[in-house]
Design a protein around this motif. Sequence first.
Motif, short mmCIF file in Angstrom:
data_model
loop_
_atom_site.label_atom_id
_atom_site.label_comp_id
_atom_site.label_asym_id
_atom_site.label_seq_id
_atom_site.Cartn_x
_atom_site.Cartn_y
_atom_site.Cartn_z
N ALA A 228 0.84 -1.20 0.00
CA ALA A 228 0.00 0.00 0.00
C ALA A 228 0.88 1.26 0.00
CB ALA A 228 -0.92 -0.01 1.21
N THR A 229 0.56 2.21 -0.85
CA THR A 229 1.29 3.49 -0.90
C THR A 229 0.28 4.62 -1.02
OG1 THR A 229 1.45 3.72 -3.31
CG2 THR A 229 3.08 2.30 -2.23
N GLY A 230 0.77 5.85 -0.88
CA GLY A 230 -0.11 7.01 -1.03
C GLY A 230 -0.63 7.16 -2.45
N ALA A 231 0.07 6.59 -3.41
CA ALA A 231 -0.34 6.69 -4.81
C ALA A 231 -1.24 5.53 -5.24
CB ALA A 231 0.89 6.75 -5.71
N GLY A 232 -1.54 4.65 -4.31
CA GLY A 232 -2.36 3.48 -4.65
C GLY A 232 -1.71 2.21 -4.15
N TYR A 233 -2.26 1.08 -4.59
CA TYR A 233 -1.72 -0.20 -4.15
C TYR A 233 -0.93 -0.84 -5.28
CZ TYR A 233 -1.08 -4.94 -2.64
OH TYR A 233 -0.49 -6.12 -2.32
N PHE A 234 0.32 -1.24 -4.96
CA PHE A 234 1.18 -1.91 -5.93
C PHE A 234 1.91 -3.06 -5.21
CE2 PHE A 234 0.96 2.59 -7.12
CZ PHE A 234 0.41 2.48 -8.40
N PRO A 235 1.65 -4.31 -5.61
CA PRO A 235 2.24 -5.45 -4.91
C PRO A 235 3.66 -5.76 -5.34
CG PRO A 235 0.82 -6.25 -6.66
CD PRO A 235 0.71 -4.75 -6.67
N TYR A 236 4.39 -4.74 -5.75
CA TYR A 236 5.75 -4.94 -6.26
C TYR A 236 6.66 -3.87 -5.65
CZ TYR A 236 9.63 -5.28 -9.63
OH TYR A 236 10.85 -5.43 -10.21
N LYS A 237 7.87 -4.28 -5.30
CA LYS A 237 8.82 -3.38 -4.66
C LYS A 237 10.13 -3.40 -5.45
CE LYS A 237 9.54 -0.93 -0.75
NZ LYS A 237 8.71 0.23 -0.38
N PRO A 238 10.50 -2.30 -6.13
CA PRO A 238 11.76 -2.29 -6.87
C PRO A 238 12.94 -1.99 -5.95
CG PRO A 238 10.56 -0.26 -7.29
CD PRO A 238 9.70 -1.08 -6.37
N TYR A 239 14.09 -2.53 -6.32
CA TYR A 239 15.34 -2.11 -5.70
C TYR A 239 15.90 -0.97 -6.56
CZ TYR A 239 15.55 -6.14 -2.53
OH TYR A 239 15.30 -7.05 -1.53
N CYS A 240 16.30 0.12 -5.92
CA CYS A 240 16.79 1.29 -6.64
C CYS A 240 18.04 0.94 -7.45
CB CYS A 240 17.12 2.41 -5.64
SG CYS A 240 17.79 3.91 -6.40
N THR A 241 18.07 1.39 -8.70
CA THR A 241 19.21 1.09 -9.55
C THR A 241 20.42 1.97 -9.24
OG1 THR A 241 18.38 2.58 -11.27
CG2 THR A 241 17.77 0.26 -11.43
N VAL A 242 20.25 2.95 -8.37
CA VAL A 242 21.37 3.82 -7.99
C VAL A 242 21.97 3.39 -6.66
CG1 VAL A 242 22.06 6.18 -7.38
CG2 VAL A 242 20.54 5.77 -9.33
N CYS A 243 21.15 3.37 -5.58
CA CYS A 243 21.69 3.03 -4.25
C CYS A 243 21.54 1.56 -3.91
CB CYS A 243 21.04 3.89 -3.17
SG CYS A 243 19.30 3.50 -2.84
N GLY A 244 20.74 0.84 -4.69
CA GLY A 244 20.61 -0.60 -4.49
C GLY A 244 19.66 -1.03 -3.40
N THR A 245 18.97 -0.09 -2.73
CA THR A 245 18.07 -0.45 -1.63
C THR A 245 16.61 -0.46 -2.09
OG1 THR A 245 17.58 1.78 -0.84
CG2 THR A 245 19.68 0.78 -0.12
N ASP A 246 15.75 -0.95 -1.18
CA ASP A 246 14.32 -0.96 -1.49
C ASP A 246 13.58 0.15 -0.75
OD1 ASP A 246 14.34 -1.87 1.12
OD2 ASP A 246 12.95 -3.52 0.77
N PHE A 247 14.28 1.23 -0.43
CA PHE A 247 13.60 2.38 0.16
C PHE A 247 12.93 3.16 -0.98
CE2 PHE A 247 16.96 1.56 3.35
CZ PHE A 247 16.13 1.33 4.44
#
Length: 604
Positions: A228-247
């Motif tokens: 759940a996010t403020g922009a809606g619901y998305f059941p997927y979590k990307p890892y950032c291609t720059v810092c490598g984290t899932d924040f």
Amino acid sequence: MTTASPTTLDDWVSRTADEVIAEAERRGTKVVCASGLSPSGPIHLGNLREVMTPHLIADEVKRRGIECEHIISWDDFDRFRRVPLGIPGVDESWTEHIGKPLTDVPAPPGSAHDSWAAHFRAQCEQGLADLGIIYRGISQTQQYTSGAYTGQILQAMGLRKQIDDVLDRYRTLEREAEAQQAATASAGSQGAEKKRGQKQQAAPTDDELAAAAAAAEGSGAAEEDDGATGAGYFPYKPYCTVCGTDFTTVTAYDDDTTELNYTCRCGHSETVLLKDFRRGKLVWKVDWPMRWAYEKVVFEPSGVDHQSPGSSFVVGLDLAPLFGWQRPIGPMYAFVGFGGMAKMSSSRGGVPTPSEALTLMEPQLLRWQYARRRLNQSFSISFDGELGRLYDEWDALTRRVEAGTAQPAETAAHSRAAATAEQVLPTTAHPVGFRTLASIVDITTGDDDQLLRIVAALDPQNPPPDVAQLRPRLEKVEHWVTTQMTAEERTLVRSVPDGELWSSLEEPQRAAVDLLLDGNGADLPPLADAWSLDGLTHQVYGVPKVLRGFSADQIIKGDKELGAAQREFFKLLYRLLVSSDTGPRLPTLLLAVGADQVRTLLGR
């Protein structure tokens, strides 16, 4: 398929296997039993129940000649959540890796492996191999980054409204349950205040606090958000291609083009094509039911943290059908503790891994702890003096099984501990009681010739031909003596008699020693003629009986004076032999010291 075997033994494993085979038949698929492990730190004896339970079921199915596979999903694409305690060379500087996949986190210093996940996976796999566990390992990093799940990811994103509706029902139930608990707690508190003179509620014990903390902590996957996010619901979590984290936060998604927009805490924003993007994963509550469908899992147990209201296993009942599958048979198993802890958490450090346990326990003994107990039974494994008692129980059970006097469930547990469908685990050809062997090892301090001499005297009719016949148990005992026995428990045999003590003895004490050494010409022989474990046991217990006018063979119950006399006699012998009031069992100690040295130390 056949759902039962005429040789099936009546135990929880057999009954569960019956259910699993029937369920596979109903689904028209082979039996697949699954485990899931997160190599976020040392995989300990509590985690081992996650593996041993499916292994035992799969092994029973294979014994019946039915096709079956045990898979272990290594959750190495999970995020690095926190820095575990007690990992040599790892300190708080490792917080920079929090949020990265476990396969992107460097291995602990000195490791031969290229990542944190690979290090702890390899550590665990060696223990599983030594326990005879056969499985197919699946790296979730490999699955996600290879694109194996791309179709399922796109399917989940397309079904995000339905998934969110399912999760929202459980979110509502969770909120209602929390409100009810709060109201109940408040009412109970007000009621207690009105009762004067009533005892205050006892503070929770350390074990209760540990259990509560462990249940709240759950597994790494169970802590993830549900999408759940403020922009809606998305059941997927990307890892950032720059810092490598899932924040990261998904801000938009286009079903037609699969364009996905996300922002990261580091400030990076990006638009990717999800059909081609490989640096992300489904949130756990969606990921798990997707994998059930992908692997066609029929049986997968889990702990209480996965089966509480609104947790992953519970919501999986409604989410698995979205991927074309049904939730597998999944009983809840109770926690395994160590040293009194209600649950072991590898993030806290200091808890034993299977490989560490196997330095002290024969594989059969460790397997037996899981095979003999129902899944809803919690238990603890201890490496202190209780380990000797555990070995004694196993040896006694082995004798009953060999004699055909064991109960069916006992025989079943013994069979599952001693062998698998593929192999018989290595056994000790000439097993000596753990505590007896520990006393001998303690006294002989690495002298194999002396050790073999003493062991031969334990059973003169059946002596082992060489020390190899005492292994692998001997190796476990030697490691236990070295690592677990305290300095106060070690035995140091005197090299010369204690002249001062001997001169202070009163006549009844000297008479007792003389009787031990020379016998009485009747039912107590000279000590040298009683030189076996049974003979020396009879001798040391017989002396106080004879001195009180009984026969050495006489069975006497409830005589408190005789009990006190025996204790005083034993204390005297310990003081003369090892300058202590206590020590190893006297018959074992006498065998270890040797007949000539015993006579010397006892004043002859």
